[in-house]
Design a protein around this motif. Structure first.
Motif, PDB file in Angstrom:
ATOM      1  N   GLY A 110       0.808  -1.205   0.000  1.00 49.61           N
ATOM      2  CA  GLY A 110       0.000   0.000   0.000  1.00 49.61           C
ATOM      3  C   GLY A 110       0.842   1.256   0.000  1.00 49.61           C
ATOM      4  O   GLY A 110       2.080   1.216  -0.034  1.00 49.61           O
ATOM      5  N   GLU A 158     -12.574   0.089   0.425  1.00 50.26           N
ATOM      6  CA  GLU A 158     -12.600   1.445   0.972  1.00 50.26           C
ATOM      7  C   GLU A 158     -12.753   1.434   2.488  1.00 50.26           C
ATOM      8  O   GLU A 158     -12.091   2.199   3.194  1.00 50.26           O
ATOM      9  CB  GLU A 158     -13.740   2.234   0.320  1.00 50.26           C
ATOM     10  CG  GLU A 158     -13.550   2.457  -1.180  1.00 50.26           C
ATOM     11  CD  GLU A 158     -14.672   3.273  -1.770  1.00 50.26           C
ATOM     12  OE1 GLU A 158     -15.603   3.632  -1.001  1.00 50.26           O
ATOM     13  OE2 GLU A 158     -14.631   3.554  -2.983  1.00 50.26           O
ATOM     14  N   ASN A 161      -9.449   0.520   4.059  1.00 47.25           N
ATOM     15  CA  ASN A 161      -8.524   1.663   4.100  1.00 47.25           C
ATOM     16  C   ASN A 161      -8.887   2.624   5.231  1.00 47.25           C
ATOM     17  O   ASN A 161      -8.015   3.129   5.951  1.00 47.25           O
ATOM     18  CB  ASN A 161      -8.547   2.398   2.765  1.00 47.25           C
ATOM     19  CG  ASN A 161      -7.995   1.546   1.627  1.00 47.25           C
ATOM     20  OD1 ASN A 161      -7.206   0.636   1.851  1.00 47.25           O
ATOM     21  ND2 ASN A 161      -8.408   1.840   0.416  1.00 47.25           N
ATOM     22  N   ARG A 181      -4.513   9.449   4.710  1.00 49.02           N
ATOM     23  CA  ARG A 181      -5.222   8.361   4.015  1.00 49.02           C
ATOM     24  C   ARG A 181      -4.245   7.217   3.753  1.00 49.02           C
ATOM     25  O   ARG A 181      -3.027   7.414   3.729  1.00 49.02           O
ATOM     26  CB  ARG A 181      -5.851   8.842   2.710  1.00 49.02           C
ATOM     27  CG  ARG A 181      -4.879   9.439   1.733  1.00 49.02           C
ATOM     28  CD  ARG A 181      -5.619  10.096   0.568  1.00 49.02           C
ATOM     29  NE  ARG A 181      -4.721  10.753  -0.357  1.00 49.02           N
ATOM     30  CZ  ARG A 181      -4.232  11.969  -0.215  1.00 49.02           C
ATOM     31  NH1 ARG A 181      -4.550  12.673   0.862  1.00 49.02           N
ATOM     32  NH2 ARG A 181      -3.426  12.502  -1.113  1.00 49.02           N
ATOM     33  N   TYR A 182      -4.832   6.084   3.522  1.00 49.49           N
ATOM     34  CA  TYR A 182      -4.062   4.873   3.209  1.00 49.49           C
ATOM     35  C   TYR A 182      -4.739   4.194   2.023  1.00 49.49           C
ATOM     36  O   TYR A 182      -5.967   4.019   2.014  1.00 49.49           O
ATOM     37  CB  TYR A 182      -4.011   3.933   4.415  1.00 49.49           C
ATOM     38  CG  TYR A 182      -3.259   2.650   4.140  1.00 49.49           C
ATOM     39  CD1 TYR A 182      -1.886   2.592   4.279  1.00 49.49           C
ATOM     40  CD2 TYR A 182      -3.935   1.497   3.745  1.00 49.49           C
ATOM     41  CE1 TYR A 182      -1.187   1.427   4.021  1.00 49.49           C
ATOM     42  CE2 TYR A 182      -3.251   0.332   3.491  1.00 49.49           C
ATOM     43  CZ  TYR A 182      -1.871   0.293   3.628  1.00 49.49           C
ATOM     44  OH  TYR A 182      -1.191  -0.857   3.377  1.00 49.49           O
ATOM     45  N   GLU A 183      -3.974   3.823   1.031  1.00 41.82           N
ATOM     46  CA  GLU A 183      -4.512   3.193  -0.169  1.00 41.82           C
ATOM     47  C   GLU A 183      -3.799   1.868  -0.410  1.00 41.82           C
ATOM     48  O   GLU A 183      -2.570   1.797  -0.359  1.00 41.82           O
ATOM     49  CB  GLU A 183      -4.314   4.105  -1.392  1.00 41.82           C
ATOM     50  CG  GLU A 183      -5.050   5.436  -1.315  1.00 41.82           C
ATOM     51  CD  GLU A 183      -6.560   5.264  -1.355  1.00 41.82           C
ATOM     52  OE1 GLU A 183      -7.020   4.218  -1.858  1.00 41.82           O
ATOM     53  OE2 GLU A 183      -7.267   6.173  -0.885  1.00 41.82           O
TER      54      GLU A 183
END
Length: 361
Positions: A110, A158, A161, A181-183
């Protein structure tokens, strides 16, 4: 001896050159935009770049944080201990293995986006903020994946995350760092699991195709049945209208025929009442007899004929006698109705009988 002196003086000369380079970088080149990057030297007058925070210590103790712009420090007493970047930082989380709720091993990596919110906590709260946040993201990712099955991992990406971001923010609050944020970049599944997933997708598509085909067949049958129903209704209505029109036509035809027959009878009665009417009636009966006699034995070989079938005079006399017998009661009734209205005396009965015999002869 000279070589040994040179080797001993080498480190000192290197430190001197390094200090001169750091002085030039403090005046000319801004500090790198990394956490705890290269530290500038204190020469008294410093220019701090925008979106950077320089943590200053005085005699080994925290003194203050330099704001962007012109700042003055005391040489030898003040020291720039940390340089923190206030920009958003992107960190690649290395690929790692995780086990889902249904015991499927996944390889997942990620990208983490974070920002330093408090330079003091980021400097003194943790030794290496980047490494700490990266390790926290990996462990949080493993724990969150262990709560989900393989199908839910792909559907609830989503939410996964968001859960990782919340867990990182709760743990990194004391570090002065906030995770924005984390993707999840890539999710790699084992080859056998991938094949089974592909087969499942194909089966689902075949199922949908079969369902759609059956629904289309059902809709087609319903449409055909509705069409046949409407056709039968329209045909019955057309037949009904045809029968009504036919009955109305037949009724009108019967009325027209009856009126024509009544007029013909009236004309015939008027003709018979005239002079020589009986002779004309005899001629008409004779003509009809001859026409009927000419058509004998055309439809069948078995016939019932009277003995004097060839005697036309006798047959005409019989027909006129039948006609006289049928018209006699009606004529008598008409005479009885008309007798009171007449003022002239009636003829004797003997004369009436003689006239009837003459007409019958």
């Amino acid at each position: 001896m000279l070589a040994r002196a040179g080797r001993r003086a080498g480190p000192g000369l290197g430190l001197l050159q390094r200090s001169q380079q750091l002085k030039r970088s403090a005046w000319l080149v801004p500090a790198p935009h990394r956490l705890n990057s290269g530290l500038p030297m204190n020469i008294g007058v410093l220019f701090v770049p925008q979106q950077e925070a320089w943590v200053v210590e005085r005699m080994g103790k925290f003194h203050r944080i330099l704001e962007p712009g012109l700042n003055f420090l005391i040489p030898l007493l003040d020291r720039i201990r940390y340089v923190q970047s206030l920009k958003e930082i992107v960190i690649n989380v290395p690929e790692q293995s995780a086990v889902t709720l249904d015991n499927v091993t996944l390889q997942i990596d990620g990208v983490l986006y974070l920002r330093v919110m408090d330079p003091y906590k980021a400097s003194y709260g943790v030794e290496d903020p980047e490494y700490a946040v990266t390790q926290l993201a990996q462990t949080t990712m493993r724990s969150e994946l262990g709560k989900l099955s393989l199908d839910r991992v792909f559907r609830e990406r989503e939410s996964l995350n968001a859960n990782i971001v919340d867990a990182i923010n709760q743990a990194s609050d004391c570090w002065g760092i906030r995770c924005l944020r984390y993707e999840i970049k890539d999710i790699h599944v084992p080859p056998r699991v991938k094949e089974s997933m592909q087969m499942q997708v194909e089966a689902e598509r075949r199922k949908r195709a079969t369902v759609l085909e059956s629904e289309g067949t059902r809709e087609s049958a319903i449409n055909v049945a509705e069409g046949q129903k409407q056709a039968q209704i329209l045909a019955s209505e057309a037949e009904k209208a045809e029968q009504i029109n036919k009955a109305a036509g037949e009724a009108n035809a019967m009325l027209v025929k009856a009126r024509a027959k009544a007029e013909a009878i009236q004309l015939l009665a008027a003709a018979l009442a005239q002079q020589h009417g009986s002779a004309a009636a005899s001629l008409s009966v004779a003509e009809q007899y001859v026409s009927a006699f000419s058509k004998l034995a055309k439809d069948s070989n078995t016939l019932l004929l009277p003995a004097n079938a060839g005697d036309v005079t006798n047959m005409v006399a019989q027909a006129l006698g039948i006609y006289t017998t049928l018209t006699k009661p009606q004529a008598t009734k008409i005479q009885e109705e008309m007798s009171p209205a007449r003022e002239d005396p009636q003829p004797p009965a003997t004369e009436v009988l003689k006239a009837e015999q003459a007409s019958s002869s």
